[in-house]
Design a protein around this motif. Structure first.
Motif: not given
Length: 118
Positions: A23-29
């Motif tokens: 979820a954190e990676l998706k938010l950053m992307v």
């Protein structure tokens, strides 16, 4: 969570951890932010260490021999890290007159309270 910590018993916890990471990676992307990486610490040689702390080579070797200066040794070569050298410099801070005066006044007050409390 470390890969060595994963067992059948804590599998739900591991899956939860992975979901939060995703979820954190998706938010950053989606925001276009680059992933946060910790800066790599690059070891420095003796010349760079001398320049950072402002001492001559013989002085640095003496400080290392007396184990006063943080360093690492691999074979015959010494290595230093800039952040550790700057921390070493910061530990040698001299107190200002105001700091000394304030400390002395608080010591006098504390001693007077101890004498009066007897």
């Amino acid at each position: 969570m470390n890969a060595n910590e994963i067992s059948f018993e804590n599998l739900p916890k591991a899956v939860g951890h992975l979901l939060s990471e995703i979820a954190e990676l998706k938010l950053m992307v989606s925001k276009g932010q680059p992933p946060v990486t910790t800066p790599k610490r690059t070891p420095l040689g003796i010349e760079d260490a001398c320049r950072i702390i402002g001492k001559a080579k013989p002085t640095v070797y003496t400080l290392v021999r007396k184990r006063l200066l943080p360093c690492y040794k691999n074979g015959k070569k010494l290595y230093f890290f800039e952040d550790e050298l700057l921390d070493w410099i910061a530990t040698g801070k001299k107190k200002t007159l105001l700091e000394i005066r304030t400390e002395a006044e608080s010591d006098v007050r504390r001693r007077n309270q101890n004498i009066g409390g007897r």
